[in-house]
Scaffold this motif. Sequence first.
Motif, PDB file in Angstrom:
ATOM      1  N   GLU A  54       0.844  -1.187   0.000  1.00 10.25           N
ATOM      2  CA  GLU A  54       0.000   0.000   0.000  1.00 10.25           C
ATOM      3  C   GLU A  54       0.881   1.240   0.000  1.00 10.25           C
ATOM      4  OE1 GLU A  54      -3.779   1.896   2.475  1.00 10.25           O
ATOM      5  OE2 GLU A  54      -2.549   0.309   3.369  1.00 10.25           O
ATOM      6  N   LEU A  55       0.560   2.185  -0.867  1.00  8.61           N
ATOM      7  CA  LEU A  55       1.328   3.422  -0.973  1.00  8.61           C
ATOM      8  C   LEU A  55       0.488   4.599  -0.486  1.00  8.61           C
ATOM      9  CD1 LEU A  55       2.843   2.964  -4.552  1.00  8.61           C
ATOM     10  CD2 LEU A  55       3.821   2.242  -2.374  1.00  8.61           C
ATOM     11  N   LYS A  56       1.062   5.403   0.393  1.00  7.21           N
ATOM     12  CA  LYS A  56       0.399   6.617   0.856  1.00  7.21           C
ATOM     13  C   LYS A  56       1.397   7.762   0.776  1.00  7.21           C
ATOM     14  CE  LYS A  56      -2.850   4.295   3.954  1.00  7.21           C
ATOM     15  NZ  LYS A  56      -3.373   4.176   5.341  1.00  7.21           N
ATOM     16  N   ALA A  57       0.932   8.897   0.276  1.00  6.66           N
ATOM     17  CA  ALA A  57       1.840  10.014   0.028  1.00  6.66           C
ATOM     18  C   ALA A  57       1.547  11.194   0.938  1.00  6.66           C
ATOM     19  CB  ALA A  57       1.731  10.446  -1.435  1.00  6.66           C
ATOM     20  N   LEU A  75       0.444  14.459  -6.352  1.00  6.79           N
ATOM     21  CA  LEU A  75       0.274  13.205  -5.631  1.00  6.79           C
ATOM     22  C   LEU A  75      -0.956  12.506  -6.204  1.00  6.79           C
ATOM     23  CD1 LEU A  75       0.707  14.413  -1.911  1.00  6.79           C
ATOM     24  CD2 LEU A  75       2.490  13.706  -3.507  1.00  6.79           C
ATOM     25  N   PRO A  77      -2.160   8.748  -6.024  1.00  4.41           N
ATOM     26  CA  PRO A  77      -2.062   7.321  -5.688  1.00  4.41           C
ATOM     27  C   PRO A  77      -2.793   6.427  -6.686  1.00  4.41           C
ATOM     28  CG  PRO A  77      -2.588   8.631  -3.744  1.00  4.41           C
ATOM     29  CD  PRO A  77      -2.730   9.537  -4.931  1.00  4.41           C
ATOM     30  N   ASP A  78      -3.802   6.985  -7.376  1.00  2.00           N
ATOM     31  CA  ASP A  78      -4.535   6.212  -8.383  1.00  2.00           C
ATOM     32  C   ASP A  78      -4.575   6.999  -9.681  1.00  2.00           C
ATOM     33  OD1 ASP A  78      -6.100   4.542  -9.854  1.00  2.00           O
ATOM     34  OD2 ASP A  78      -7.893   4.737  -8.610  1.00  2.00           O
ATOM     35  N   ARG A  92      -2.418  -1.738 -10.342  1.00  2.00           N
ATOM     36  CA  ARG A  92      -2.235  -0.459  -9.652  1.00  2.00           C
ATOM     37  C   ARG A  92      -1.314   0.445 -10.463  1.00  2.00           C
ATOM     38  NH1 ARG A  92       0.096   0.196  -4.611  1.00  2.00           N
ATOM     39  NH2 ARG A  92       1.924  -1.011  -5.267  1.00  2.00           N
ATOM     40  N   SER A  94       0.221   4.370  -9.961  1.00  2.00           N
ATOM     41  CA  SER A  94       0.322   5.564  -9.118  1.00  2.00           C
ATOM     42  C   SER A  94       1.384   6.499  -9.685  1.00  2.00           C
ATOM     43  CB  SER A  94       0.697   5.187  -7.678  1.00  2.00           C
ATOM     44  OG  SER A  94      -0.242   4.294  -7.118  1.00  2.00           O
ATOM     45  N   PHE A  96       3.723  10.136  -8.602  1.00  2.00           N
ATOM     46  CA  PHE A  96       4.131  11.178  -7.652  1.00  2.00           C
ATOM     47  C   PHE A  96       5.240  11.992  -8.299  1.00  2.00           C
ATOM     48  CE2 PHE A  96       3.123   7.183  -5.474  1.00  2.00           C
ATOM     49  CZ  PHE A  96       1.976   7.564  -4.785  1.00  2.00           C
ATOM     50  N   VAL A 323       6.553   8.939   0.346  1.00  2.00           N
ATOM     51  CA  VAL A 323       5.607   7.903  -0.061  1.00  2.00           C
ATOM     52  C   VAL A 323       5.888   6.674   0.804  1.00  2.00           C
ATOM     53  CG1 VAL A 323       4.719   6.476  -1.941  1.00  2.00           C
ATOM     54  CG2 VAL A 323       5.592   8.793  -2.428  1.00  2.00           C
TER      55      VAL A 323
END
Length: 327
Positions: A54-57, A75, A77-78, A92, A94, A96, A323
């Motif tokens: 899982e990627l979170k920015a 940013l 993510p999708d 997926r 993403s 950034f 990220v």
Amino acid sequence: MDLFDDLPEPTQTSGRLSAPSASDEEEERTAKRRREDGGEDVEVKRVCKEGLPELKAYVAARRGEREEMQDAHVLLPDLMGFLPSQPELVSRLSYFAVFDGHGGARASRFAAEHLHHNLAKKFPPTEPGRSCRLTCVSVGRKPSWKDGSTATCVLVVDDVLYVANLGDSRAVMCRTEAAADGQQKLLALALSKEHNPTIYEERMRIQRAGGTVRDGRVLGVLEVSRSIGDGQYKRCGVISTPDLRRCQLTANDRFILLACDGLFKVFSADEALRFVLNVLQEAGVEQKAGLTEEELRFEAACQQLASEAVKRGCADNVTVILVSIGC
């Protein structure tokens, strides 16, 4: 030169990423055969890989002592929703990016607004790296104004990173590896390559084009040898062709750091990663509704890193993107 410059990967330990199972590989082969057959009545199944991290920015920006904030960032993510059609074998996508403007903010804002749209139009799941390169070149040539911008862009296709960069903004991966004494060893993996006129290959290209390098700058003015915009320097060998790197995510990866040179003027890559890790390991964290403890820690690390750069005397704009790579 190869399109991709693969980074070294340590032996992967058991963790959040797992190798594709035999059934996954068979499904991919079946899907490929169906596409080659071209049968209209055959439905091609989209392969969904299990165990994707899982990627979170998180982002923090500081104007520093500049009159204007010339940095820009994105940013996403999708990125799937920007594609004209959904790829069959990608689960997926993403994106950034950080853009460090100079001479004004128009080039950096233009890149932030348009580059991912152009990338989505050109994106083929078989050659994402080529899509990144063509997109940077096309966007880099369009602005006719004198503003310029660096670009460091990370495209994540399932569990593979494609990093395209121009100029001196940087991307660094924080990866841990078991040392001989049983402790965790920190690895700072460079995901980008700096472009400045003092590098031999860059200087030679500029000189062949009729330009000069004085005081480490193109014509004694421009600090970078590749950029978006900077129309007046294109005749002097300043290009918009990015360097590309590809990196496979592993179970040992903690986070990716993207930042403009304002951060790296006062932090080395190792120092920046250790600063983030220290904040992530701090005992107390203020709770906020809707955010997990890990999210709060990454948000705090991102904000504190940008603020610390200003405290250390960086007068430039500072933009930091973290990220996180989680289970």
